[in-house]
Scaffold this motif. Structure first.
Motif, PDB file in Angstrom:
ATOM      1  N   HIS A 138      41.288  44.290  40.495  1.00 14.90           N
ATOM      2  CA  HIS A 138      40.349  45.350  40.885  1.00 14.90           C
ATOM      3  C   HIS A 138      39.362  44.825  41.934  1.00 14.90           C
ATOM      4  O   HIS A 138      39.130  45.462  42.961  1.00 14.90           O
ATOM      5  N   TYR A 139      38.786  43.632  41.676  1.00 11.50           N
ATOM      6  CA  TYR A 139      37.793  43.107  42.627  1.00 11.50           C
ATOM      7  C   TYR A 139      38.458  42.596  43.901  1.00 11.50           C
ATOM      8  O   TYR A 139      37.865  42.671  44.980  1.00 11.50           O
ATOM      9  N   LEU A 140      39.686  42.105  43.796  1.00  5.62           N
ATOM     10  CA  LEU A 140      40.412  41.736  45.019  1.00  5.62           C
ATOM     11  C   LEU A 140      40.670  42.982  45.864  1.00  5.62           C
ATOM     12  O   LEU A 140      40.599  42.942  47.095  1.00  5.62           O
ATOM     13  N   ASP A 141      40.949  44.079  45.189  1.00  2.84           N
ATOM     14  CA  ASP A 141      41.167  45.333  45.910  1.00  2.84           C
ATOM     15  C   ASP A 141      39.871  45.757  46.625  1.00  2.84           C
ATOM     16  O   ASP A 141      39.892  46.202  47.767  1.00  2.84           O
ATOM     17  N   LEU A 142      38.739  45.578  45.952  1.00  2.08           N
ATOM     18  CA  LEU A 142      37.453  45.957  46.554  1.00  2.08           C
ATOM     19  C   LEU A 142      37.166  45.167  47.831  1.00  2.08           C
ATOM     20  O   LEU A 142      36.520  45.667  48.748  1.00  2.08           O
ATOM     21  N   VAL A 143      37.617  43.899  47.880  1.00  3.02           N
ATOM     22  CA  VAL A 143      37.407  43.119  49.104  1.00  3.02           C
ATOM     23  C   VAL A 143      38.671  43.148  49.979  1.00  3.02           C
ATOM     24  O   VAL A 143      38.832  42.342  50.887  1.00  3.02           O
TER      25      VAL A 143
END
Ligand SMILES: Nc1ncnc2c1ncn2[C@@H]1O[C@H](COP(=O)(O)OP(=O)(O)OP(=O)(O)O)[C@@H](O)[C@H]1O
Ligand SMILES: [Mg+2]
Length: 293
Positions: free
Chosen positions: A141-146
């Motif tokens: 999820h956080y990799l997707d955000l960046v």
């Protein structure tokens, strides 16, 4: 091991209830009060520094090399302990293991033998938080955000410097810290990548609402990002002054940087830093360090 924070000093109190915090801020407040710190007895880095930040505030910390910016961050994160005074986050004494803290350093410092996704998940594993599947889901999820979900299975050495720094950002964000401490996180990047990272950080901040303390040497970066800029003097002076950045949000590089007020604020900060440098050159030399005739 990834954490963050905010600060102040001097006779005045640097604390501004800021107007630009995201509506549903989940950021932490912090207070530094009457802090004194020395690495060695008799050599104060800080003497009676006080600083506050409101939940969700974006504070930039500016100052010449060696003035104590990283030291302040380490005191805020609890990696260093003050000799006197208090440092609290949401009213609680700061400790490095506090869940509220996230830390992003100048270098990404990724584990080269772990994949991008495993690097991001590492802090959750160490903290024993969540099951393996949930850790993975959150890391993605956080990799997707960046914008890095598509390289989740790559090793870090396959990524550019900017991409690695985005992984480091995701690694801090995955812990969902309420206070993010950033120590010149984009200093090693080229100007274009740094600009893109600045916008990315503002986008994440407006969504996630953390409180951020961001160290930089770059006045334009400070003005573009922050609600408030704190200028640090040389030890043991502590906080020299602060400047409120009264530019509208949301900020966008091409628009914000062309505003006359943007240039005015950069000028003000440059003058303050010049003042700090000048005050140092006027300072008498310590005994035993006089130049030999
Ligand atoms: N571990 C340490 N032991 C002793 N002195 C230290 C230590 N770390 C930093 N210092 C000293 O404390 C002062 C402030 O250092 P600090 O790293 O906080 O500066 P800075 O503002 O982050 O500088 P830069 O912009 O170059 O990163 C410097 O005089 C430095 O030499
Ligand atoms: Mg530093």
């Amino acid at each position: 091991m990834y954490y963050m924070l905010a600060l102040q000093t001097r006779p005045h109190e640097a604390s501004t209830p800021h107007a630009a915090a995201p509506a549903a801020s989940r950021g932490a407040s912090f207070v530094v009060d009457g802090m004194q710190f020395a690495y060695r007895p008799g050599k104060d880095i800080f003497r009676n520094v006080s600083l506050k930040a409101a939940p969700g505030e974006f504070v930039a910390l500016l100052g010449p090399s060696g003035c104590g910016k990283s030291t302040l961050l380490n005191l805020l994160s609890g990696f260093l302990a003050p000799n006197a005074g208090v440092v609290t986050i949401d009213g609680r004494a700061v400790r490095p293991e506090l869940d509220e803290l996230g830390y992003v350093f100048q270098a990404p410092n990724l584990f080269p033998w772990l994949s991008v996704q495993e690097n991001v998940r590492f802090g959750l594993r160490m903290a024993g938080r969540l099951g393996r599947d949930e850790q993975k889901r959150k890391a993605l999820h956080y990799l997707d955000l960046v914008d890095l979900a598509d390289v989740a299975d790559e090793l870090p050495n396959r990524l550019s410097g900017g991409m690695q720094q985005r992984v480091a950002l995701a690694r801090a964000l995955v812990l969902e810290p309420r206070l993010l401490l950033m120590d010149e996180p984009f200093a090693a990047l080229d100007a274009i990548t740094r600009g893109a990272m600045n916008e990315e950080l503002l986008r994440l901040w407006s969504t996630l609402g953390q409180t951020i303390l961001f160290i930089t040497h770059d006045v334009e970066e400070a003005v573009f990002l922050a609600d408030r800029v704190i200028i640090l003097g040389f030890p043991p002076d502590g906080i020299d002054s602060e400047v409120v950045v009264d530019l509208p949000r949301p900020r966008e590089r091409r628009r914000s940087r062309t505003l006359p007020r943007f240039a005015e604020l950069c000028d003000v900060l440059l003058q303050r830093i010049a003042g700090v440098m000048e005050s140092r050159s006027r300072r008498p030399l310590a005994p035993g360090t006089e130049p030999v005739q």
